[in-house]
Design a protein around this motif. Structure first.
Motif, mmCIF file in Angstrom:
data_model
loop_
_atom_site.group_PDB
_atom_site.id
_atom_site.type_symbol
_atom_site.label_atom_id
_atom_site.label_comp_id
_atom_site.label_asym_id
_atom_site.label_seq_id
_atom_site.Cartn_x
_atom_site.Cartn_y
_atom_site.Cartn_z
ATOM 1 N N ASP A 94 0.854 -1.053 0.522
ATOM 2 C CA ASP A 94 0.036 -0.058 -0.037
ATOM 3 C C ASP A 94 0.854 1.182 -0.112
ATOM 4 O OD1 ASP A 94 -1.907 -1.783 0.036
ATOM 5 O OD2 ASP A 94 -3.099 -1.052 1.951
ATOM 6 N N GLU A 95 1.811 1.026 0.684
ATOM 7 C CA GLU A 95 3.130 2.414 1.008
ATOM 8 C C GLU A 95 3.724 2.698 -0.771
ATOM 9 O OE1 GLU A 95 2.693 3.983 3.570
ATOM 10 O OE2 GLU A 95 1.067 2.882 4.498
ATOM 11 N N MET A 96 3.732 1.814 -1.155
ATOM 12 C CA MET A 96 4.075 1.677 -2.586
ATOM 13 C C MET A 96 2.713 2.277 -3.354
ATOM 14 S SD MET A 96 6.453 -1.418 -3.915
ATOM 15 C CE MET A 96 7.636 -2.310 -3.272
ATOM 16 N N LEU A 97 2.009 1.980 -3.760
ATOM 17 C CA LEU A 97 0.671 2.318 -4.219
ATOM 18 C C LEU A 97 0.061 3.785 -3.927
ATOM 19 C CD1 LEU A 97 -1.168 -1.155 -3.831
ATOM 20 C CD2 LEU A 97 -0.184 0.026 -5.746
ATOM 21 N N VAL A 98 0.492 4.344 -2.965
ATOM 22 C CA VAL A 98 -0.298 5.673 -2.375
ATOM 23 C C VAL A 98 0.596 7.044 -2.508
ATOM 24 C CG1 VAL A 98 -1.648 5.019 -0.318
ATOM 25 C CG2 VAL A 98 0.987 5.667 0.184
ATOM 26 N N SER A 99 2.324 6.111 -3.222
ATOM 27 C CA SER A 99 2.688 7.295 -3.650
ATOM 28 C C SER A 99 3.200 7.660 -5.126
ATOM 29 C CB SER A 99 4.775 6.990 -3.379
ATOM 30 O OG SER A 99 5.217 5.475 -4.262
ATOM 31 N N PRO A 100 3.419 8.451 -5.453
ATOM 32 C CA PRO A 100 2.850 8.632 -7.220
ATOM 33 C C PRO A 100 3.695 7.790 -8.005
ATOM 34 C CG PRO A 100 4.334 10.640 -5.603
ATOM 35 C CD PRO A 100 4.252 9.668 -5.148
ATOM 36 N N MET A 101 4.444 6.603 -7.284
ATOM 37 C CA MET A 101 5.099 6.205 -8.443
ATOM 38 C C MET A 101 4.015 5.625 -9.262
ATOM 39 S SD MET A 101 8.095 2.501 -6.981
ATOM 40 C CE MET A 101 7.756 2.858 -5.374
ATOM 41 N N THR B 57 -6.330 8.003 -1.656
ATOM 42 C CA THR B 57 -5.354 6.996 -1.760
ATOM 43 C C THR B 57 -4.911 6.465 -3.021
ATOM 44 O OG1 THR B 57 -5.844 6.285 0.276
ATOM 45 C CG2 THR B 57 -4.504 8.191 0.947
ATOM 46 N N LEU B 59 -6.112 3.771 -2.988
ATOM 47 C CA LEU B 59 -5.915 2.111 -2.196
ATOM 48 C C LEU B 59 -7.083 1.420 -3.198
ATOM 49 C CD1 LEU B 59 -4.162 2.467 0.493
ATOM 50 C CD2 LEU B 59 -3.427 1.984 -1.769
ATOM 51 N N SER B 79 -0.541 11.060 -10.286
ATOM 52 C CA SER B 79 0.495 11.336 -9.252
ATOM 53 C C SER B 79 0.600 12.177 -8.737
ATOM 54 C CB SER B 79 1.571 11.426 -11.043
ATOM 55 O OG SER B 79 3.036 11.315 -10.268
ATOM 56 N N LYS B 82 -0.991 12.271 -5.216
ATOM 57 C CA LYS B 82 -0.652 11.151 -4.531
ATOM 58 C C LYS B 82 0.407 11.923 -4.272
ATOM 59 C CE LYS B 82 -1.424 7.284 -6.570
ATOM 60 N NZ LYS B 82 -0.790 5.939 -6.431
ATOM 61 N N GLN B 107 10.372 4.245 3.026
ATOM 62 C CA GLN B 107 9.714 5.496 2.384
ATOM 63 C C GLN B 107 9.893 6.912 1.625
ATOM 64 O OE1 GLN B 107 6.575 4.235 2.109
ATOM 65 N NE2 GLN B 107 5.350 5.713 1.866
ATOM 66 N N TYR B 111 8.635 8.237 -3.091
ATOM 67 C CA TYR B 111 7.801 9.640 -3.824
ATOM 68 C C TYR B 111 9.705 10.907 -4.250
ATOM 69 C CZ TYR B 111 4.457 9.247 -0.711
ATOM 70 O OH TYR B 111 3.239 9.058 -0.281
#
Lengths: 257, 250
Positions: A94-101, B57, B59, B79, B82, B107, B111
């Motif tokens: 989830d931490e990857m999915l919420v990032s702008p990547m 977010t 998800l 993008s 986010k 983390q 970004y």
């Protein structure tokens, strides 16, 4: 994200993957070396010494490329399937999915982790084989291309498995019941030209046959199937797997509600 | 002033699994949260709070409607939208074998923040949240309160303009909870917009300036905290909340 941001995000996934591979080296790097060493001793030295040469090469020289490829395939696949499923299970994904990547960076990152583990294991098994036989390199370019493309292919396949897996059973079914039989029947230990015609034709449906033979060609200059066919199958499957993954990630299948 | 979050007619329907009926988690909600706000999003379990956060977010895929974060549409400018958001989820979701510092720096990397930039930022956050001494400790060895603070540090490492906190103080002792409040107040006064969902209503009352209560996928109250309390004779938020939910049940 700018290209520099994208590179940093991609590099972060790889850094994370390599750190994990090295941290748990006794689970990721050591087992393939021990298993291959046993194959070299039992099949290569004890049994192989009693067998006639194949296409002018001793039996151990013949099986070394296939054994290296077998460990590359297993390592690349198991790396992506386990890390992706673990990330899904612990919700660290989830931490990857919420990032702008973008999704393609996530795919590339996991895939590269699998490729790196496959190549490190390949190099270690190759080094181990030198204790048992001397190797010649017929064409270094073909050799490197075959191993890299195969590692990419099975990293992608492992990632597809990881996307669909709903439990720890789901990440072991394909390796045990599909990958292992295909690998053993993919010409690692024998030349398919020695099989009856019917089984020769059946073997042509096994994609691992093409990988093992392309790699063997790089070492020994011999192959049971034409080289162009080997790379056509590898590249064709790679494109299909990339397309499937692109679709799955876009839709969030298996990880987005 | 720009709105930090703008939601218009947002709907989410979950397909029923194995023949179960579909579930309408969000029934066309409209919501605007101003930049700089400290906003409480309250509601009973299953009301739709986590679904709304999930949609913002990325998800959760929305069924219909529009949502934007600081003007960036969550679909067309996904993008960009986010980059504005920092999320502190309800469930602890870090790798328990990794060290505290690695969790935060990794983390930042997602970004696009290079390690050399992320390390001093992570150091500052871990110091502010009282975790610097634990930076080389695997996260599984942290106490419950420390794990919550680690999630806040991780959510803030990329300097988000909007921080979404989903039950950030669940299971945290009173003293630690007050320290976290103080940290969050300071963060909000420095300009970060905060959305807080919590079941501790005194926490929402103490921290938030505006409030929305969501029930069964519909927003039933959306107004400034002060006016809500004043309009009900300065009863406690807990009492007002219970009355409202009871009314809805009828």
């Amino acid at each position: 994200m700018t290209p520099s941001h994208l590179w940093t995000a991609y590099y972060t996934i790889i850094y994370h993957e390599v750190a994990r591979i090295v941290r748990i080296w006794s689970q990721t790097l050591l087992p393939p070396v021990i298993t291959s060493g046993l194959y070299f001793i039992v099949f290569g030295t004890f049994i192989g010494s009693q067998l006639p040469p194949i296409n002018g090469f001793s039996y151990i020289q013949f099986i070394v490329p296939g054994l290296i490829m077998m460990q590359v395939i297993t390592s690349a696949y198991s790396n992506t399937v386990s890390t992706f499923y673990f990330a899904k299970w612990t919700k660290t994904l989830d931490e990857m999915l919420v990032s702008p990547m973008p999704e393609w960076v996530i795919i590339a990152g996991f895939m590269s982790g699998g490729v790196l583990r496959g190549l490190i294991v390949g190099a270690l098994v190759l080094a181990t084989s030198l204790f048992f036989t001397h190797l010649v390199i017929f064409n270094a370019f073909i050799l490197v291309a075959a191993i890299v493309v195969t590692a990419v292919l099975f990293s992608l396949a492992g990632l597809i498995n990881g996307v669909f897996a709903k439990g720890f059973d789901g990440i072991s079914i394909v390796p045990v019941f599909v990958l292992t039989p295909l690998t053993y029947l993919g010409g690692v230990f024998y030349s398919v030209s020695r099989l009856p015609p019917f089984w020769q034709h059946v073997s042509l449906f096994n994609p691992i046959l093409y990988m093992v033979n392309a790699f063997r060609f790089g070492f020994l200059g011999i192959s049971d199937v034409p080289l162009w066919q080997c790379f056509a199958v590898l590249l064709g499957l790679m494109i299909i797997f990339l397309g499937v993954l692109g679709y799955l990630f876009k839709r969030g299948v298996g990880f987005r509600q | 002033m720009t709105s930090a979050v703008s939601v218009s007619n947002l709907r989410k329907t979950y397909d029923g699994k194995k023949g179960a009926p579909t579930v309408e988690a969000l029934r066309g909600i409209n919501l605007t949260i101003a930049e700089g706000d400290f906003f409480a999003l309250l509601g009973p379990n299953g009301a739709g709070k986590t679904t709304l956060i999930g949609i913002l977010t990325s998800l959760v895929n929305k069924t219909s409607g529009e949502a934007s974060v600081f003007g960036a549409n969550i679909e067309q400018d996904r993008s960009l939208a986010k980059t504005f958001i920092g999320l502190v989820p309800q469930e602890m979701n870090f790798n328990i074998f990794e060290k505290v510092i690695d969790i935060v720096v990794t983390q930042a990397g997602y970004y696009g923040m290079p390690r050399a930039v992320a390390l001093p930022r992570a150091e500052q956050l871990l110091k502010d949240l009282g975790l610097w001494d634990k930076r080389n400790t695997p996260s599984q060895q942290l106490s419950g309160g420390m794990k919550r603070r680690l999630m806040i540090a991780r959510g803030l490492v990329h300097n988000p303009k909007l921080l979404i906190l989903d039950e950030p103080t669940a299971g945290v002792d009173v003293e630690m909870r007050h320290e976290m409040w103080s940290f969050l107040r300071k963060l909000n006064s420095s300009g970060t917009t905060i959305i807080l969902t919590t079941h501790y209503l005194e926490e929402a009352e103490a921290l938030c300036r505006n409030i929305a209560i969501i029930n069964k996928g519909t927003i039933i109250i959306n107004e400034p905290m002060e006016s809500l309390l004043a309009s009900r004779g300065h009863a406690s938020l807990e009492q007002i909340y219970l009355d409202l939910i009871k009314q809805e049940e009828k």
